[in-house]
Design a protein around this motif. Structure first.
Motif, PDB file in Angstrom:
ATOM      1  N   LYS A 191      -3.991  -7.960  -2.362  1.00 39.03           N
ATOM      2  CA  LYS A 191      -3.421  -8.228  -1.142  1.00 39.03           C
ATOM      3  C   LYS A 191      -2.523  -6.996  -0.567  1.00 39.03           C
ATOM      4  CE  LYS A 191      -0.734 -11.503   1.598  1.00 39.03           C
ATOM      5  NZ  LYS A 191      -0.246 -12.952   1.669  1.00 39.03           N
ATOM      6  N   GLN A 192      -1.809  -6.639  -1.294  1.00 39.29           N
ATOM      7  CA  GLN A 192      -0.555  -5.536  -0.892  1.00 39.29           C
ATOM      8  C   GLN A 192      -1.461  -4.346  -0.695  1.00 39.29           C
ATOM      9  OE1 GLN A 192       2.455  -6.098  -0.196  1.00 39.29           O
ATOM     10  NE2 GLN A 192       2.498  -3.712   0.517  1.00 39.29           N
ATOM     11  N   LYS A 193      -2.477  -3.990  -1.467  1.00 38.40           N
ATOM     12  CA  LYS A 193      -3.192  -2.768  -1.285  1.00 38.40           C
ATOM     13  C   LYS A 193      -3.917  -2.839  -0.017  1.00 38.40           C
ATOM     14  CE  LYS A 193      -1.775  -0.715  -5.084  1.00 38.40           C
ATOM     15  NZ  LYS A 193      -1.093   0.294  -5.068  1.00 38.40           N
ATOM     16  N   ILE A 241      -3.181  -4.427   2.657  1.00 39.93           N
ATOM     17  CA  ILE A 241      -2.074  -4.448   3.808  1.00 39.93           C
ATOM     18  C   ILE A 241      -1.795  -3.049   3.844  1.00 39.93           C
ATOM     19  CG2 ILE A 241       0.353  -4.951   4.289  1.00 39.93           C
ATOM     20  CD1 ILE A 241      -0.004  -7.748   2.823  1.00 39.93           C
ATOM     21  N   GLU A 242      -1.711  -2.280   2.822  1.00 41.94           N
ATOM     22  CA  GLU A 242      -1.197  -0.819   2.835  1.00 41.94           C
ATOM     23  C   GLU A 242      -2.308  -0.048   3.687  1.00 41.94           C
ATOM     24  OE1 GLU A 242      -0.348   0.545  -0.920  1.00 41.94           O
ATOM     25  OE2 GLU A 242       1.624  -0.912  -1.160  1.00 41.94           O
ATOM     26  N   ALA A 243      -3.630  -0.158   3.085  1.00 38.52           N
ATOM     27  CA  ALA A 243      -4.780   0.546   3.491  1.00 38.52           C
ATOM     28  C   ALA A 243      -4.812   0.186   5.115  1.00 38.52           C
ATOM     29  CB  ALA A 243      -5.916   0.088   2.646  1.00 38.52           C
ATOM     30  N   GLY A 246      -2.973  -1.808   7.407  1.00 40.36           N
ATOM     31  CA  GLY A 246      -1.880  -2.005   8.429  1.00 40.36           C
ATOM     32  C   GLY A 246      -2.118  -3.132   9.367  1.00 40.36           C
ATOM     33  N   GLU A 247      -1.950  -2.849  10.906  1.00 33.80           N
ATOM     34  CA  GLU A 247      -2.020  -3.975  11.775  1.00 33.80           C
ATOM     35  C   GLU A 247      -3.542  -4.187  11.922  1.00 33.80           C
ATOM     36  OE1 GLU A 247      -0.073  -2.654  15.244  1.00 33.80           O
ATOM     37  OE2 GLU A 247       1.740  -2.683  14.317  1.00 33.80           O
ATOM     38  N   SER A 258      -4.904  -1.406 -11.533  1.00 33.14           N
ATOM     39  CA  SER A 258      -4.332  -1.202 -10.141  1.00 33.14           C
ATOM     40  C   SER A 258      -4.782   0.104  -9.656  1.00 33.14           C
ATOM     41  CB  SER A 258      -2.927  -1.075 -10.407  1.00 33.14           C
ATOM     42  OG  SER A 258      -2.690   0.065 -11.325  1.00 33.14           O
ATOM     43  N   GLU A 290      -6.819   0.080  -5.978  1.00 32.05           N
ATOM     44  CA  GLU A 290      -6.458   0.818  -4.808  1.00 32.05           C
ATOM     45  C   GLU A 290      -7.525   1.508  -4.209  1.00 32.05           C
ATOM     46  OE1 GLU A 290      -3.156   4.093  -3.944  1.00 32.05           O
ATOM     47  OE2 GLU A 290      -3.341   3.489  -5.926  1.00 32.05           O
ATOM     48  N   LYS A 332      -9.117   1.433  -0.759  1.00 36.64           N
ATOM     49  CA  LYS A 332      -9.412   2.597   0.220  1.00 36.64           C
ATOM     50  C   LYS A 332     -10.873   2.822   0.570  1.00 36.64           C
ATOM     51  CE  LYS A 332      -5.391   5.450  -1.626  1.00 36.64           C
ATOM     52  NZ  LYS A 332      -5.147   6.549  -2.526  1.00 36.64           N
TER      53      LYS A 332
END
Length: 302
Positions: A190-192, A194-196, A198-199, A279, A283, A287
């Motif tokens: 989930k965090q990856k 969000i980072e990839a 964004g909005e 991880s 990632e 990406k």
């Protein structure tokens, strides 16, 4: 042989603590048959969060002139417990999770709100608070065989061996043995994402309320099937809904039942974690996901 089959059946029933086993078609007609069997014994209620085949069967049941109660979904994807409180149904088709979003349903709580017999889909998660369970052979084995139904007492008319789908029981038994879910990587993934993204990323349901091996999310301004098809070329397999709508033009029925319009419902995507990933791999997948998403957005704008 019959002896071999009975050994397998008895082992399967013992594992889930049920005394009877039938097989039936996991389809509109198959579930309609179950409804008609129960009709003489009491009133039926059906959660809108169940499989498409059940919902279609329930609509056909009503079309035949029989009364049936619906259990709706709230905007956040949870079961509307007020519908449980207000129904006087004797049988409720409701599972421990909602199809598509995998939002948890607390059947123990349902038991405190209703005296109805609970009949559940146990393909992804078995709940001991279910009074009867069935398994989807297609989701467990990839083959469209019959469903296996487990129950107690005289809930349904018991079948003789000659009318039971032996191949289905074997396929479902083997599918459950090799079924594997991993719960440790959901938050990392989930965090990856969000980072990839964004909005461009958002959530219809709270990931903390879903089954621990699943992640439901949405991407803005794109149809789910577009990203599903292109990611499949990279051996990244995701879904926009239950098996019967996988990769097709139909948007998620469940998201629409939660109150979203058809266009917004087309943004819905879901991941199930069946393999353990480190991880670095997570990632890389995130990406690749983002790259394909942006490529599709550029093509759509031309």
């Amino acid at each position: 042989s019959n002896d071999e089959y009975e050994k397998l059946e008895n082992s399967f029933k013992k594992e889930y603590s049920f005394s009877k086993l039938n097989t039936f078609s996991f389809s509109k007609s198959g579930f309609l048959g179950l409804f008609l069997e129960l009709k003489e014994k009491g009133k039926i209620a059906v959660s809108i969060g169940e499989s498409h085949a059940i919902v279609q069967a329930a609509k056909q049941y009503e079309a035949l002139g029989f009364e049936l109660d619906w259990i709706s979904l709230k905007k956040d994807g949870n079961i509307n417990v007020n519908d449980i409180k207000n129904t006087n149904a004797d049988f409720i088709f409701i599972s421990s999770y909602v199809i598509d979003t995998f939002v948890n349903v607390d059947l123990e709580e349902i038991k405190t709100l209703s005296n109805a017999t609970i009949i559940s889909n146990a393909s992804a998660q078995f709940s001991s608070f279910s009074d009867a369970v069935y398994f989807d052979a297609y989701k467990l084995s990839g083959y469209a065989l019959s469903s296996v139904l487990l129950y107690n007492k005289e809930l349904f008319e018991e079948q003789v061996i000659g009318f039971k789908d032996v191949a289905s029981l074997i396929a479902i038994s083997e599918g459950l043995k090799i079924q594997s879910f991993h719960t440790s990587q959901k938050d990392i993934f989930k965090q990856k994402l969000i980072e990839a993204f964004g909005e461009d990323l958002y959530f219809f349901v709270d990931s903390k309320q879903t089954l621990p091996f699943s992640l439901h999310f949405a991407l803005k301004n794109i149809k789910a099937r577009e990203i599903i098809r292109t990611l499949a070329l990279n051996s990244i397999h995701i879904t926009n809904g239950e098996g019967c709508s996988l990769g097709l033009s139909k948007p998620s029925r469940i998201i629409q039942a939660m109150g979203y319009d058809e266009l917004t419902s087309r943004n819905a995507l879901s991941l199930t974690f069946c393999e353990k990933l480190d991880s670095k791999t997570i990632e890389k997948i995130a990406k690749t996901f983002a790259k394909k998403y942006r490529q599709i957005k550029v093509l759509n704008e031309q």
